[in-house]
Structure formats: structure tokens, C-alpha cells
Design an enzyme around this catalytic site. Structure first.
Site, PDB file in Angstrom:
ATOM      1  N   SER A  38       0.843  -1.188   0.000  1.00 43.40           N
ATOM      2  CA  SER A  38       0.000   0.000   0.000  1.00 43.40           C
ATOM      3  C   SER A  38       0.892   1.257   0.000  1.00 43.40           C
ATOM      4  CB  SER A  38      -0.952  -0.060   1.202  1.00 43.40           C
ATOM      5  OG  SER A  38      -1.959   0.907   1.104  1.00 43.40           O
ATOM      6  N   ASP A  82      -8.953  -5.581  -5.780  1.00 44.04           N
ATOM      7  CA  ASP A  82      -8.512  -4.316  -5.173  1.00 44.04           C
ATOM      8  C   ASP A  82      -9.046  -3.151  -6.006  1.00 44.04           C
ATOM      9  OD1 ASP A  82      -7.202  -2.126  -4.088  1.00 44.04           O
ATOM     10  OD2 ASP A  82      -5.225  -3.080  -4.049  1.00 44.04           O
ATOM     11  N   HIS A 138      -8.288  -4.479  -1.405  1.00 42.38           N
ATOM     12  CA  HIS A 138      -6.993  -3.912  -1.040  1.00 42.38           C
ATOM     13  C   HIS A 138      -6.432  -4.586   0.215  1.00 42.38           C
ATOM     14  CE1 HIS A 138      -3.919  -0.833  -1.204  1.00 42.38           C
ATOM     15  NE2 HIS A 138      -4.119  -0.531   0.059  1.00 42.38           N
TER      16      HIS A 138
END
Lengths: 342, 342
Positions: free
Chosen positions: B148, B290, B320
Site C-alpha cells: 500500500s 482491489d 486492497h
């Protein structure tokens, strides 16, 4: 990056092109009728004034056309008003041809009109429409063309009043809301309640609208339009997509009310109709890029409806808003659907 | 509808299973070092105290591991703390094996630590890490494993300090944020600013977190878990997904700060690295579900990186958050990636 100018489009102002206007031999009633319904979350019958537009061929069959929660009764162009929220699709010679049909559309009913019940259901909207159809002496409705929340109300109408309509045409709406969409709307309502509590209603409603817009439009469209970097202004960075959303949020606040937003947003999430209870033939239209009403939910609806049901899949970059934007692709689908049930 | 209990998982408390603890022959430093960096949005060099964890084989090569904006330096289990935000993947005998490697992880730097600059960049985080690596006498880093926001910082690190690392392992993060994700985060920041302005910071931060969670998790997962109808409580309807989000929002407020959230959220949107400037070999990992970091952006990153780059596509219902949840699928990918660059 496309050179397309940054234009702001809302559910109500979906188009600014001139739409055909009602000609002299077409009829137009734009008025209010008092009807009696029994609200889902009330304590018995109430009288309410339904604001409607009824426009088109004087002797043509009536087609109900309803849109999303921010749409109003002005579905098509007319004297002394704008182009209509579905102007390119409803007019003389258009897909919903006003020289053949008479179109009926209402302003959504809100709880304050129902004796201040806490909530309004899609069934209440259907009841108001059915009572109005009675009041106007319309008889059997040729078709109910509903988009988004309008599709939910169409399903509620068909389930409650099976004899009152011949067919359904449903775009980007299903028998139940998707839980992720419910999550997104519940946060929008939380923002608006925070604004009401703190006297910052306009700012909160604008933020809620911004959030709604991120769920309406396609991911690819955002990517294509807003790839540029941020600008420093007023003590912080502003991103191009943020400027676009803030502008759209402010525009929405000018024409919408927080309580109305809360009630109609919640009404979507309260919607729950059993498809097996609906026998009317249905034409369903879905958009693969629609993240708010996933195509899978329309597939399930098609499978479960008791009557014949077709599903048209329309490719579009516009996500949920495709029902407003893809007028060229939708026109032949609507023409065929209305013609099939003649 | 699954019978799975409604559990609340956050980025920091991704797992509650016991993870392997540092054994006696492993080293652990959990401390603070003063380093000097030149922030992107400041006026020259500043000194700051970087809080870090450096843990594992005393003579093993160092692997930097960084997670999302709400992760901290406690990446693995240890004495007097919890299981670590990536405990199942970082530990003795785990994919990032602490008996072979020494793992370094920092608490993200925020603007108040940089002489109160207005914003902090992914490059600032990379600079703090590079200065710390110097300060600790680590030499060349074996790999930078970033997920991320951590993946963004890994790219910034590789672009700025090409000689300081051997390889990149990047999960669910790319060279730029997706504009739709920027839109969603800019609304989250707008909610938090409204809360700060009106003295309702906790409520606003909780709402922002709720919105973030709708972007982290997969659409299918929401559908599977929250299909039940609403309950009437405290004067309005509450939807199951709303209760789940509200609980998660409150949990987040207990451990996070509004200013920290604003700065790190904005830092994601300010991130912009040119992949062509990065020569380090890279293992990219993406998740088709995601919606925050679309797979298409990882494909573009892979195509544009100057060094060799592989892209592992991992199927998951968790969107995600798959980088936290799919530990069994990720373990062999991480093992192989770390081994390849030995």
C-alpha cells in the site's frame, strides 16, 4: 490525458442539448393531485399532494418514467422549463416518443408529506403513483420505465399492482440494494447528520454528494480525466478531481435539501422486493462499469422474476450514470421494449 | 449468507493468531534515532527522531518492511507487544524469516516532526529510512518489502537511493494513486476537516475511516456478509453493514489521530514517482478485487520499470486488504522474491 473540458454533470442536469419540445397537438398537464395512501412506516392512511407531469399524445397509452433520487417530474423539455433530466430520450420522435405515448412522472414523495413518518419506502412511491394513475383515469399503464431508484419503485409497483401495468423497463436498479452501496450511502447520511448537528448542513450535504458521485461514475473515466497533479491554494494542496467534486457538491446544495436527501437515500436501502412475486414482462438494462448496481444483481433479478425478462448489457465508461449519459445506445433498447408490449 | 461471525478487522489488528516470537538468539532493537533530512515541502534540512524496530538474525541481511498509512513499526510479534500487523508473514520460520533476515520498520513520519511543514511526501519517508539505514550502519538493504503506502515509499526509496537497496517487493501500491482513490481520500479529508472545525473530530475521523473501509474491502465480501435487513433503533433504521462500519470507525479513533490521518492520507495522493527512473529488480503483487489500487496500474508499473519486474496476481475476495489477509497465498511469493535476490 484527453483535452475534454472539465464539465460538471449532475443527475438532474444530465444534458444541456436542446430536446424536442411538446408540439401544439400534444397535451401537457403539470400539476398536483391529492391522493390517499397507507405509508409503510406510518399509522394508517394519509392524504398527500402528488406533483406530476403528464405530457404527450392526448390519446396515447401512458408510460410512467421515473429516475434517480435527485430527479424530479420534469423528465422532458417543456414550456418554461429546462431540457428535462431525460430530454434526449423522452420527446417527440425520441425513443419514448411523445407523439405516440403520454409520459407520466412525479416528484418523489418524502416523509414530511406522509404525516411525518420516519421513513418513506419504494412501495410508498409506487402507491402514490398508482393512486395518481387512478385519479387521472389512466387505466392500465403501458409500461413503467424506471432508472436507479425509479427501477426499484417500478418493481414495487409491479409487485403491488400487477393489473395496473403491462410491462417493466428497468435500468440500473434491482430488487435490493447492494450492501457495499448501502455502506456508501449510510456514510453519506452520517456526514449529513453531522452537518445538521453542527449547523454546517450545506458543507456536509456537498460532501455527501461528492461521495455519491464517486460511486456513480466509472473508475476509468476518473482515471482518464483527472491524471494531472495537485495545485497549492489557500494553505493546502488541491487535486483536480477534488476541485471537480467540490464544484459538483456546491451545485447540488443549491437545488437539494438535506432532509430530502436523507429520506430518499435511506429509501433505497430499505427497498426489498421479491422478484418471484412479479409476473409482468420485463426488459432489464445493466452497465458493466456500474459499481453501485453490479451487473450480477441484475442477472439475479432476471433469473428470479416470474415473468419473461431480458437483460441488455450496455458497455459504457460512465458507471451508474450511464442511464443518463448513454442516450444513443439506450434509444433503440427503449424503442424496442415499448414496442414489444404494444 | 455465511454463518461467519461479524468480526472487525483493521489495518493494524489484521490478525489475532499467535505469531512466532523473537527467540533468544535473535536481536531486537526498538528505539529512536535522530536523523537529518531535507523535506520536500520545507525550507531546508531538519532533524527528526525516527522510531524504528530492527529485529531478527544479528548477522542477517536487512529487509525493510513497511505497510499502509495506519501501520506502525511493530510489524512482527515481540516481547511486551501484540502479534504485529504482519505477524503471520514476519517471524522465525515465516516467509520473511527472522532467523535469516533482520527486518527494519519505522513509524511513518508526519509533518509536525519535520518543522511543521504543510505536507509530507513519500520521498520524505524514504529519506528518513535511508538516513536511518546509514545511522544503523546497515549498508545495502537486501530488499524493500512495501505494501500500500509502503509500496509507494519503496518506489521513492529506489528512485532516490538506487545504490542503497538490492530489490523491491511491492504489494498493492503503484507509482501514482488512482484518481478515483484520490477522490475518495479527498472526501475523507474533507469530513475530518469539517469535524476539526466543529469540535466533532472523533465522529468525523470515524466517518472518514468508515469511508476508507468501503474502499479497502472487496464488493463480494460485503455482499456475502451483510445481506440481512435493517433494525429499528434509537429513532432510525440501522443497516448491518452500518453497524459493522461504525464499530470499526470507533476502534480506529481510539488508536489514531486526525492530523496524522490528514497528513498521511494526503501523502498518498501527492505520491508521484517515474518508474523509468528505477533500475532495481522488482516483484509486484496485485489483487484483482482491489478497487483502490487497480491491477491495471500495477501492469503499467511493471511495463514502465527500468529493471526486471514480475507481477504476481493473487485472487482474493478481500480487495486492497488482501495484503493483510491472504497470508497463506503471499508467503511463497515473498519467500521466492527474497531468495531470488540473495
Amino acid at each position: 490525458m484527453s483535452a475534454e473540458p472539465l464539465t460538471v454533470t449532475s443527475l438532474l442536469q444530465a444534458t444541456t442539448v436542446a430536446a424536442p419540445r411538446c408540439a401544439a397537438d400534444l397535451t401537457e398537464q403539470r400539476g398536483t393531485r391529492r391522493v390517499r395512501i397507507v405509508p409503510a412506516y406510518g399509522n394508517g392512511a394519509v392524504d398527500l399532494d402528488v406533483r406530476y407531469l403528464w405530457c404527450g399524445a392526448p390519446d396515447g397509452p401512458t408510460v410512467i418514467v421515473q429516475g434517480g433520487i435527485s430527479a424530479d417530474r420534469d423528465v422532458c423539455a417543456g414550456r418554461d422549463r429546462g431540457a428535462g433530466w431525460w430530454g434526449p430520450l423522452v420527446g417527440e420522435g425520441a425513443a419514448v416518443d411523445l407523439s405516440s405515448y403520454r409520459v407520466l412522472c412525479i416528484d418523489w414523495v418524502v416523509p414530511s408529506e406522509l404525516g411525518h413518518v420516519p421513513s418513506v419506502s419504494s412501495g410508498d412511491q409506487a402507491a402514490a403513483l398508482a393512486a395518481l394513475v387512478d385519479e387521472l383515469g389512466i387505466g392500465r399503464v403501458h409500461a413503467f420505465v424506471g432508472s436507479s431508484y425509479g427501477a426499484m419503485v417500478g418493481l414495487a409497483f409491479a409487485a403491488r399492482y400487477p393489473d395496473a401495468l403491462k410491462s417493466l423497463v428497468l435500468l440500473a436498479g434491482a430488487h435490493r440494494p447492494h450492501p457495499l452501496a448501502t455502506a456508501q450511502r449510510s456514510i453519506q447520511r452520517g456526514i449529513v447528520r453531522l452537518g445538521l448537528d453542527t449547523g454546517r448542513t450545506d458543507e456536509a450535504l456537498a460532501l455527501a454528494r461528492q461521495l455519491a458521485m464517486t460511486t456513480y461514475r466509472g473508475s476509468e473515466e476518473f482515471s482518464r480525466r483527472f491524471a494531472a497533479g495537485p495545485a497549492w491554494r489557500d494553505g493546502r494542496f488541491h487535486f483536480p478531481v477534488e476541485d471537480y467534486l467540490e464544484h459538483a457538491g456546491r451545485r447540488f446544495v443549491e437545488r437539494f435539501d438535506a432532509q430530502r436527501f436523507l429520506a430518499l437515500s435511506e429509501s433505497i436501502d430499505l427497498h426489498d422486493v421479491t422478484p418471484e412475486a412479479i409476473a409482468a414482462p420485463a426488459t432489464l438494462v445493466g452497465f458493466p462499469s456500474d459499481r453501485l448496481v453490479p451487473l450480477a444483481d441484475l442477472c439475479e433479478l432476471q433469473r428470479r422474476l416470474a415473468g419473461t425478462a431480458t437483460l441488455d448489457v450496455v458497455e459504457s465508461p460512465y458507471g451508474h450514470d450511464a442511464f443518463l449519459k448513454e442516450t444513443a445506445q439506450l434509444a433503440p433498447v427503449l424503442r424496442r421494449a415499448l414496442n414489444d408490449c404494444r
